[in-house]
Structure formats: structure tokens, C-alpha cells
Enzyme design. Structure first.
Site, short mmCIF file in Angstrom:
data_model
loop_
_atom_site.label_atom_id
_atom_site.label_comp_id
_atom_site.label_asym_id
_atom_site.label_seq_id
_atom_site.Cartn_x
_atom_site.Cartn_y
_atom_site.Cartn_z
NE ARG A 23 -5.52 -1.49 7.00
CZ ARG A 23 -4.40 -0.67 6.80
NH1 ARG A 23 -3.53 -0.79 5.72
NH2 ARG A 23 -4.08 0.56 7.51
CG ASN A 54 0.87 -4.71 6.54
OD1 ASN A 54 1.88 -4.39 6.01
ND2 ASN A 54 0.00 -3.79 6.51
CD GLU A 55 1.18 -0.97 10.13
OE1 GLU A 55 -0.14 -0.49 9.93
OE2 GLU A 55 2.18 -0.08 9.91
CD GLU A 85 3.45 0.28 5.87
OE1 GLU A 85 2.89 1.26 6.29
OE2 GLU A 85 3.12 -0.80 5.87
CD1 TRP A 142 -2.66 6.88 7.93
CD2 TRP A 142 -2.65 7.96 10.07
NE1 TRP A 142 -1.35 6.66 8.02
CE2 TRP A 142 -1.34 7.38 9.57
CE3 TRP A 142 -2.61 8.38 11.26
CZ2 TRP A 142 -0.21 7.46 10.20
CZ3 TRP A 142 -1.49 8.50 11.84
CH2 TRP A 142 -0.21 7.99 11.58
CD GLU A 148 -4.11 3.03 3.24
OE1 GLU A 148 -3.41 2.05 2.44
OE2 GLU A 148 -3.87 2.92 4.38
CE LYS A 149 -10.89 9.27 -3.36
NZ LYS A 149 -11.17 8.62 -2.17
CG HIS A 151 -0.78 7.47 2.98
ND1 HIS A 151 0.46 7.32 2.40
CD2 HIS A 151 -0.82 7.19 4.28
CE1 HIS A 151 1.09 7.16 3.45
NE2 HIS A 151 0.28 6.93 4.52
#
Ligand code: GLA
Length: 681
Positions: free
Chosen positions: A123, A161-162, A319, A327, A367-368, A370
Site C-alpha cells: 500500500r 491515511n497516515e 487508531e 508488524w 494484517e490478519k 493484528h
């Protein structure tokens, strides 16, 4: 503007705006079949969720091809959320360009300093300065803003985003062109640039703007001012992109507040958020606990710094995590109580919203593993029960919404330019860690039970009696004057090694260190004495110094030597000094003492200002105290920093959250938080 958000988010039974804290998460319904959405909104209600950030990574779903658009699913989600009382912080969806765009326009992909392309597949693979990317992104923003301008669920815009999370430093040809434009605007002429960059050194003189490049991989250390300017430029380039989306949103939906999620947390250095804060209608931040011996102090420090960036006004925690992230090398689950303590520590420092990444834990994708508000195990889980309990606590804390931070007597100055400049290469040591030094001072104050505000350069100094400015390396003449004036009028400045050394061009202030602060401090240093890793020196107050020492000479009669080196190259010479300046003072700590060493020294440094702990002796160090103040009252947050029960006697106020014993003392279980309200005058 955050108050606009409250009123749009929630009205009481009588229809009047009613303050409450926002609670929610990033919501990614496009990852789930339709029937799951129904369960989502039901569980959101159960948990007290009243806001979600939607559409953050939805570009490919909204615009599957250059001229095809699919809003039906998003319309449905927006309506469903609204029906269930959930407001939407709608993302502009520009964070992750879709494959059709990168296939058609590979020239939007960022390039590293080594010339490698960052390919799609993850991303944020876009150049902040790419005109092609901007054109496509703004087209999407326009479509979204036009379509949802009047949607009743819309409470705020979430730009991208970020920004800069993965693409802050881009060395592409687009970046080179934009860097030259930025330099032209800063310096006007190549002569001025040559002077600022000190290009007489190593035959670097530029005769034409076109010769200038970003600091790409070079044979040796690239020019330091070029590096510093590239950092400034890269932060500005993203800020410029933020403005482009924001301006379009303001044009199309002037009443909807615009924000973007900052990342005030360790390791994120590239974006100068102190400089960005004025560009958004309210500050929003993402924070994740990192593995660190001072992890929870760091969380408090980042929350406190976010408050400083927001000028003490309420801000939005966009967040954090309910438990583990995905991560880090090893991703630790949070202990019971950690999630609520982490959330409420952010609230203590001014957050009016507690949001997580993400609502439902993904079954697929990077990110599964997370954590999320609804874990893989489902709603029948300890985690979801703790999420619901936190929702209840936040409802109880509704009166806190809108209150601001009550200034503390002590300020810690966090200066982005000094952070960038002090950690550059080709320096006396590569071991210096600006953030760690600031955090150590913060931990030391927490250990003594003394409240402090983390502030950024340009903040109103008159609010603080003591200003601690660790490693204030880059000091333009104006800043030196401001600090001197403030000290002479009664302020007490404390600064450290490697401070006052360079000006805004990263040129050394000549005549001896600490350069710009030499006269104020009443000392002179002719040579730095960095220490190898693992080596330390002893001080005559039984302290231990590491990382750095200085050969300090006292130059003013009013300079006192508070501590001397007992061992090492400077044995017998001053290690910590203080000069009376007007009705204030200026102290210098020439070595790294670490949090414990600073806690031992601090009472002496704070003595002239008369600053002591507001907490009862038995709570000092074990409890963090923070104060917010607003129309609803004065709110004292007591956060148990330990895993043991701590009893805090003698605290007046109505207990909003927490318990008391028979004698009225506040009882804080391990990792628990209490909130007490007293009326404001
Ligand atoms: C960032 C991003 C989120 C997610 C989280 C994971 O904060 O904004 O999309 O990747 O990290 O911690």
C-alpha cells in the site's frame, strides 16, 4: 472544530448537542459478505461504538477502472451505520492506488535513495510529488465529497491515511523537480543555497538549479544541509498534498471538519506534525505500544506530545490496538487491563475519541493477525467483553469531552528540527537518540510524580516555570533570544549536551559550544567527549553518565557547578551547571544520565522554580496524574503505572471512574485508572 464533530455525532434526547467521547474503529466492510455487516452494526451498538473510519483502503472497490465507479455498496454501508447511530469519519480512499492506475502510470511509484522502485502489492506506493497521482486522487476525492456531502452519517473527512507512513522519502525525478522548486522558494538564488549548504566543501558548488538532486545514495556522507533540507522538503511535500485534498473538501463540504491521522509514536520521524497541525480542523493521532522498557511512559509521552501539537485542545485517537499488532518481530498480546489503561491514558492527555485499528479482525491479508475490536474468536470472547466494558466507561466519561489540558508547571520541549539535525550522520556519535533523551526526562518526572507538558517549538513559554529542552541542537538566533528573554523574566531552562550547536542551516555557531546558548548558560565547551557504547563515567553525586561528556569551562561568575565528573577524561570538571539569569536560571547537563539518573538530579534542578509533586508521597512514581479542565469541571486522571494495587489518599472529588476505600482513598488495582471530577471556579 472538534466540537462541530461532537454535535454532528450526537444529540441528546431533547435534540440539543450533547458532548460525549467518540468510540470506534477503522471499518473495512468490503472484506466481508453482506450478512456480516448486519452483525457488525448490532455488535457496534452493544459495544457503544458511535464512530467508524470508513473507506480507507477502498479505492479499487469504489473505482474498479479508470471510468467505472461503484458506490452502491458504500451507500448501503453509510445508510446502515446511520440507522444504527454510528457516525462516519469518511476516508478519501486515496491511500492505496489500485492496480489499473499503477499499470497505466508506473511513474507514480516511489523510488528509494538507491534508485529502487517501490512496486505495488502492498500500500501507499505513490510519490507525494507526482502530478499524475494527484490528478487521479483528487478526481476520486471530488466524486466522494460530491456524493456524500449531505449524508447524515458523515461527521468528518479523513484525508488519505497516515501520510508518509511508507512513502515519506521519495528520491524520484518528480521529487527532484519539486525539491528544486522548494529550494528556489527558500533561497531565491543558487548563491544563497551554496552558502546555506556550505558547498565550498568537497567541491559541491552549484551553478544551476538543475544540477541539484535529492540526497540519493552517494559515495560518502551527503551534504548535511542538503539532507536536512530534504527532510524539511519531504515533510512539506506531504503537507502540500494534505492541503490539496483538504482544500477540495472545504470547497465541496465547507461544514464538515477535515483531519488526517498523524503518527506521533517512536520511530516515525519524517513528518513535522507541529508544523502540520494548523492544516487540519482537529488533530488526530495513531499510536501503537512498542516493545521498550519504558513502553507505557512512551505511550503517555506520545499522547502528551499530541496534546502539545494540538495546542492543548482536544484531539482524536484515530487508531491504537486492542491487543497485539502484526508488524513487530514478536507481537505480544496485551495483559488484562492494558487496553483500557492505554485508551484512558490517551483520554487523560486530551483525546476526545478512542478508536482502534480495526473493527473486525481480517481473515485474509497482511494484517490478519493484528488484533481488532471483534477478534477471530468472535463476540463471545474476553476481548470483546473488555471492548464493551470500555465503551461503558467512555459513556460515563462523557462530561470530559471538550475539556482542554490544564497547563503543568514543567514543559518538555520537543523540537522536530533538532531531532532531525542531531541524528544526522558524520557526527561525534551515531548513538544519540533524540526521542530517547526526551523520553528519559519524561520518565524521570513521572517517577517523581511531577506533571509535565510536552510542547513543541513556538508554544507559549510563559505557561511554564521550567522548560526542559533536551538536545536542543538546532538553535536559530531568534530562538536563543526568546529563551534568554523568557529565562531573564523568571523562566528556568534546563538543557543538555549537544544543544545550541548549530543554526538553521546546520552551520556551527563558532567560538565554543553550546554556541547560541553559551552566554545564557554561562559555560563554554571546546571539545565534545562522546563515549563508546557500554562505557560510562562517574559523577560526584554518585550518578553515572554515558553516551556523551563535555569539557566544560565556567565563564560567568554567577554559574554554579552542581555536579562534577569524578572519573573519565574530565574528572574534577563540571558536569552539571546552573547560571542565574535575571529572575530565572539556565542549567546544563553535559552527559546522558538516563531516567533514573535524571530522577535523582531533578529535585535540584527544579528547586529554584519551587516545583514539587502534587501527589501524596506514597503514590509518587506509581501513579501518573493528569488534569483536563472544561465547562464540565476539572478532571483528575490517576493512572496506575504498576501491576500492583496503589491507594491514593487525600484526593477530593466526585469519582466518575474507579473505587474508593472506607476512608475515601482512591484504590487503583494494577494497571487501573480512576477519574475524579471537581467543580471549576
Ligand atoms: C496503521 C494503519 C492501519 C494499520 C495499522 C496496523 O496505523 O493506518 O491501516 O495498518 O497501522 O497497526
Amino acid at each position: 472544530m472538534i466540537s462541530t464533530l461532537h454535535t454532528r455525532t450526537y444529540r441528546g434526547a431533547d435534540g440539543a448537542p450533547a458532548p460525549r467521547l467518540a468510540y470506534g474503529a477503522d471499518y473495512n466492510p468490503e472484506q466481508w459478505p453482506r450478512e456480516v455487516w448486519e452483525e457488525d452494526v448490532r455488535l457496534m451498538r452493544e459495544a457503544g461504538v458511535n464512530i467508524v473510519s470508513l473507506g480507507i483502503f477502498s479505492w479499487a472497490r469504489i473505482q474498479p477502472g479508470p471510468d467505472t465507479w461503484d458506490f452502491a455498496w458504500l451507500d448501503e454501508v453509510m445508510d446502515l451505520l446511520h440507522e444504527h447511530g454510528v457516525g462516519v469519519d469518511l476516508a478519501t480512499a486515496t491511500a492505496s492506488p489500485p492496480p489499473w492506475l499503477t499499470t497505466a502510470h508506473p511513474e507514480i511509484l516511489p523510488v528509494t535513495e538507491r534508485g529502487e522502485t517501490l512496486w505495488p502489492g502492498a500500500r501507499q506506493h505513490w510519490r507525494p510529488t507526482s502530478p499524475v497521482f494527484r490528478e487521479h486522487a483528487l478526481r476520486l476525492v471530488r466524486k466522494l465529497a460530491t456524493r456524500y456531502a449531505e449524508h447524515p452519517a458523515l461527521v468528518a473527512w479523513h484525508v488519505n491515511n497516515e501520510l508518509g507512513c511508507h512513502n515519506v522519502y521519495d528520491y524520484s525525478d518528480d521529487a527532484a523537480r519539486a525539491f528544486r522548486d522548494w529550494l528556489r522558494a527558500r533561497y531565491g538564488t543558487t548563491d544563497a543555497l551554496n552558502h546555506a549548504w556550505g558547498t565550498a566543501f568537497w567541491s559541491q558548488r552549484y551553478g544551476d538549479w538543475e544540477e541539484i538532486l535529492p540526497p540519493r545514495l552517494a559515495a560518502s556522507h551527503p551534504n548535511p544541509t542538503q539532507q536536512l533540507d530534504f527532510k524539511r522538503f519531504s515533510s512539506d511535500a506531504l503537507k502540500d498534498y494534505l492541503r490539496a485534498e483538504r482544500d477540495l473538501l472545504r470547497e465541496l463540504t465547507p461544514d464538515v471538519p477535515v483531519t488526517t491521522n498523524f503518527m506521533v509514536m517512536p520511530g516515525t520521524k519524517g513528518m513535522n506534525y507541529a508544523d502540520w497541525a494548523g492544516e487540519v480542523d482537529f488533530v488526530a493521532n495513531d499510536h501503537y505500544v512498542v516493545p521498550h522498557p519504558q513502553a507505557r511512559d512512551e505511550l503517555s509521552f506520545s499522547a502528551n506530545l499530541t496534546s502539545g501539537i494540538a495546542g492543548g485542545k482536544p484531539w482524536f485517537l484515530m487508531e491504537h490496538s486492542t491487543s497485539a499488532v502484526n508488524w513487530q518481530p514478536v507481537n505480544l498480546a496485551k495483559l488484562p487491563g492494558d487496553m483500557a489503561r492505554d485508551s484512558l491514558t490517551h483520554v487523560a492527555h486530551g483525546a476526545d475519541a478512542v478508536c482502534f485499528f480495526q473493527w473486525r479482525q481480517s481473515a485474509a491479508g497482511a494484517e490478519k493477525y493484528h488484533s481488532a475490536m471483534v477478534p477471530h474468536a468472535g463476540a463471545d470472547s474476553d476481548l470483546f467483553r473488555s471492548v464493551t466494558a470500555l465503551g461503558d466507561t467512555l459513556k460515563t466519561l462523557a462530561p470530559v469531552a471538550g475539556s482542554e489540558r490544564e497547563p503543568a508547571e514543567v514543559g518538555i520541549l520537543f523540537d522536530w528540527e533538532s531531532r532531525w539535525a542531531s541524528e544526522q550522520d558524520s557526527h561525534p556519535t551515531s548513538l544519540l537518540d533524540y526521542h530517547q533523551e526526551a523520553l528519559d526526562w519524561y520518565s524521570a518526572l513521572l517517577n517523581l510524580g511531577i506533571r509535565a507538558d510536552v510542547v513543541t517549538t513556538g508554544a507559549d513559554l510563559s505557561r511554564h516555570r521550567v522548560l526542559i529542552a533536551p538536545v536542543l541542537h538546532l538553535v536559530p538566533a531568534e530562538l536563543a533570544k526568546d529563551l534568554t528573554r523568557w529565562a531573564e523574566q523568571g523562566g528556568h531552562l534546563v538543557t543538555t549536551y549537544f544543544s545550541g550547536v548549530v543554526d538553521e542551516n546546520d552551520h556551527v555557531w563558532l567560538g565554543g559550544y553550546p554556541g547560541a546558548l553559551r552566554d545564557l548558560l554561562g559555560i563554554r565547551v571546546e571539545e565534545f567527549g562522546p563515549l563508546p557504547a557500554g562505557q560510562s563515567v562517574e559523577l560526584d553525586d554518585d550518578g553515572t553518565g554515558s553516551l556523551w561528556t563535555d569539557h566544560v569551562t565556567v565563564t560567568a561568575p554567577e554559574t554554579e557547578v552542581l555536579v562534577r565528573y569524578r572519573t573519565g577524561a574530565h574528572a574534577g570538571r563540571p558536569a552539571v551547571t546552573r547560571r542565574g539569569a535575571g529572575s530565572g536560571s539556565a542549567a546544563y547537563v553535559s552527559t546522558r544520565l538516563g531516567a533514573d539518573g535524571l530522577a535523582a538530579l531533578l529535585p535540584r534542578l527544579l528547586e529554584p522554580a519551587g516545583v514539587t509533586s502534587e501527589l501524596p508521597a506514597r503514590a509518587r512514581g506509581r501513579v501518573e496524574a493528569t488534569v483536563r479542565r472544561g465547562p464540565g469541571g476539572r478532571f483528575l486522571f490517576l493512572v496506575n503505572r504498576t501491576d500492583e494495587t496503589v491507594t491514593v489518599p487525600g484526593i477530593a472529588g466526585e469519582v466518575l471512574v474507579g473505587t474508593t476505600d472506607d476512608e475515601g482513598a482512591v484504590v487503583l488495582a494494577g494497571r487501573a485508572v480512576a477519574v475524579l471530577r471537581t467543580p471549576t471556579d
